[in-house]
Every structure is written in C-alpha cells, then in structure tokens.
Design an enzyme around this catalytic site. Structure first.
Site, PDB file in Angstrom:
ATOM      1  N   HIS A   1     -11.541  -0.341   6.399  1.00 47.81           N
ATOM      2  CA  HIS A   1     -10.107  -0.594   6.244  1.00 47.81           C
ATOM      3  C   HIS A   1      -9.282   0.127   7.314  1.00 47.81           C
ATOM      4  O   HIS A   1      -8.572  -0.514   8.089  1.00 47.81           O
ATOM      5  CB  HIS A   1      -9.710  -0.145   4.830  1.00 47.81           C
ATOM      6  CG  HIS A   1      -8.253  -0.275   4.513  1.00 47.81           C
ATOM      7  ND1 HIS A   1      -7.758  -0.130   3.243  1.00 47.81           N
ATOM      8  CD2 HIS A   1      -7.167  -0.500   5.290  1.00 47.81           C
ATOM      9  CE1 HIS A   1      -6.441  -0.299   3.250  1.00 47.81           C
ATOM     10  NE2 HIS A   1      -6.062  -0.514   4.480  1.00 47.81           N
TER      11      HIS A   1
ATOM     12  N   HIS B   1      -0.530   5.716   7.774  1.00 49.72           N
ATOM     13  CA  HIS B   1      -1.674   4.880   7.395  1.00 49.72           C
ATOM     14  C   HIS B   1      -1.830   3.803   8.449  1.00 49.72           C
ATOM     15  O   HIS B   1      -0.906   3.028   8.689  1.00 49.72           O
ATOM     16  CB  HIS B   1      -1.487   4.229   6.031  1.00 49.72           C
ATOM     17  CG  HIS B   1      -2.497   3.140   5.777  1.00 49.72           C
ATOM     18  ND1 HIS B   1      -3.860   3.358   5.873  1.00 49.72           N
ATOM     19  CD2 HIS B   1      -2.358   1.825   5.470  1.00 49.72           C
ATOM     20  CE1 HIS B   1      -4.503   2.224   5.636  1.00 49.72           C
ATOM     21  NE2 HIS B   1      -3.619   1.280   5.396  1.00 49.72           N
TER      22      HIS B   1
ATOM     23  N   HIS C   1      -4.726   0.984  10.669  1.00 51.00           N
ATOM     24  CA  HIS C   1      -6.014   0.293  10.758  1.00 51.00           C
ATOM     25  C   HIS C   1      -6.535   0.470  12.186  1.00 51.00           C
ATOM     26  O   HIS C   1      -7.125  -0.445  12.748  1.00 51.00           O
ATOM     27  CB  HIS C   1      -5.842  -1.189  10.420  1.00 51.00           C
ATOM     28  CG  HIS C   1      -5.155  -1.447   9.110  1.00 51.00           C
ATOM     29  ND1 HIS C   1      -4.438  -2.580   8.842  1.00 51.00           N
ATOM     30  CD2 HIS C   1      -5.100  -0.686   7.974  1.00 51.00           C
ATOM     31  CE1 HIS C   1      -3.951  -2.525   7.597  1.00 51.00           C
ATOM     32  NE2 HIS C   1      -4.330  -1.381   7.060  1.00 51.00           N
TER      33      HIS C   1
ATOM     34  N   GLU D   1       0.808  -1.227   0.000  1.00 54.94           N
ATOM     35  CA  GLU D   1       0.000   0.000   0.000  1.00 54.94           C
ATOM     36  C   GLU D   1       0.844   1.281   0.000  1.00 54.94           C
ATOM     37  O   GLU D   1       0.370   2.332   0.394  1.00 54.94           O
ATOM     38  CB  GLU D   1      -0.925   0.013   1.225  1.00 54.94           C
ATOM     39  CG  GLU D   1      -1.940  -1.104   1.214  1.00 54.94           C
ATOM     40  CD  GLU D   1      -3.040  -0.837   2.228  1.00 54.94           C
ATOM     41  OE1 GLU D   1      -4.123  -0.411   1.806  1.00 54.94           O
ATOM     42  OE2 GLU D   1      -2.801  -1.026   3.437  1.00 54.94           O
TER      43      GLU D   1
HETATM   44 ZN   LIG Z   1      -4.070  -0.684   5.022  1.00 55.70          ZN
END
Ligand SMILES: [Zn+2]
Length: 245
Positions: A178, A108, A110, A89
């Site tokens: 996500h 980023h 979760h 990602e």
């Molecule tokens: Zn992710």
C-alpha cells in the site's frame, strides 16, 4: 464541551494562517518531490488544541489551497464538513495523533520505491546519512492481521488504531502492498522524512542491483546523526517551498 448542538465536534479555535500555509506547502512539496501523486495526504495537529487536526478535503495534493483545509477531531469527525468530500483514509491521522502525543504532523504516501520493501524479505535500512532517522527496525503494517482480506485502505478507526500500534514510537512505518506513514515533531521534519524515505529506498535498490554485501549505517552512526543538535531541516524546506509557492 467537545461537540456543538449539531453533534459535530467544536473547533479547537484560532490557528495562525502561516501554519495552514505550511500545510498547503507540504502537500505541494511532496507532490513536487514525487512522494505523493494523485493520492496520499499530509496533516498537522492543531497547534493550540491537541485533540484536533487539519487535513485537506479529498483532493490531489498538488492543487490544494488554504481553503481546502478542514479541521477534524481525533475520531476523524469534521468540525464543519460543509458538503466537502473527505479522504477515506483520514483515520490514519486521527489514530496516530491519539497514540503519539509527540507527533505534530503525519504524511501518508504511496511513494513507489518504498513498496518493494514492504512485500519482500528485504528490510528497508538506512544506507546514507540523510536517512539515519530510519534506524534499524522499520516496522511493516500487515492489514491482514487485523482485518483479513480487504482493499488495503485504512477505512475505519480500528484499522488506523492497528497501524498506529505497528508504528509504535518509530518515525516511519511501511504498509504492506500500500504505502507508508512518516511522522514528525513538526511539518518540516515529517516532510523531510517522507522525502528521504523514498530516496533511501531508491538508493538501497540501486546498491542491491550493483551486487555484493552492502555497508548500511551502523546503529551507533544513526544515533550520532539523529542526536545532533545542529541538524538543519530549514534549509531543504525553504528550497522545496520556494519551488511550489
Ligand atoms: Zn493510502
């Protein structure tokens, strides 16, 4: 010349070890604070080459060291992959740096308590002063609008570009089902925002559970807080850093 004879992008040049050490610290801090687990990642833009960024090789954030940090161009091609596994990602980072010249660091995650606010009609809203940066419109990225049915991962530049478009000029965007992205003008602020996005989600869920109407921060209170000059993100940063290094 942006590429070398091998076709790989050229390095943006020397970077101070302290900048890389802060990136390592950020990974470990966010793992320590429960924002990152085995997944998720943090990057910084190259301090003197705005079309390059630094991100770890594919590894759990809690165990990253300076040797794991790789340099990429904004299309997320590695300068020197050297056989290392890369985050699938990474396009999240490259495409946000392309779209947002003001952004110097990207997280980023979760982070789990935020997820319900991306999959219900309940909006994530600032419930206390530490999360005033959220403002009153936290955008939510719907990957189906760009790519239909997927595994929800940002596996290609097109998806990173669409996410960056949803983020717009906001500091935080949710990613439905996500996780989320948090950005900042430096790594300390990006980490602070990632931590307090998770804390805000927890407090908001607790307030909802107590029942009755909730008094969120007014947009004018958010402005008064975020426009302060004396906001000291150094203080928690130093504390968090001392716990992990
Ligand atoms: Zn992710």
């Amino acid at each position: 010349m942006n590429t070398s004879s091998s076709g790989a992008p050229r390095s943006g040049g020397h970077v101070e070890p302290a900048a890389i050490q802060d990136l390592v610290a950020a990974n470990r801090i966010l793992a320590d604070q429960g924002v990152l687990d085995g997944y998720g990642h943090v990057s910084i833009r190259h301090p003197s080459a705005p079309n390059r960024y630094f991100l770890s090789r594919s590894l759990a954030p809690a165990i990253i060291t300076a040797d794991d940090i790789m340099e990429y161009d904004l299309d997320s091609n590695p300068v020197d992959q050297a056989g290392r596994l890369m985050y699938l990602e990474r396009f999240i980072h490259g495409e946000i740096y392309k779209a947002r010249p003001d952004v110097q660091a990207v997280v980023h995650s979760h982070s789990p308590t935020v997820i319900p606010f991306g999959v219900t009609t309940v909006k994530l809203r600032p419930i206390f002063h530490m999360s005033a940066f959220l403002g009153h419109n936290v955008p939510n990225f719907e990957i189906r609008d760009t790519a239909g049915m997927t595994d929800l991962l940002i596996r290609e530049p097109k998806l990173g570009h669409a996410l960056a478009h949803t983020l717009g000029d906001h500091p935080v965007a949710l990613m439905r089902g996500h996780g989320n992205v948090c950005v900042g003008p430096n790594i300390m602020v990006a980490v602070y925002r990632a931590v307090y996005t998770e804390v805000n989600a927890r407090l908001q869920a607790q307030a909802i559970a107590l029942g009755g109407p909730i008094t969120f921060l007014d947009p004018r209170e958010c402005d008064a807080i975020t426009n302060r000059k004396e906001t000291n993100v150094q203080r928690p940063w130093q504390m968090w850093k001392s716990r992990v290094l």
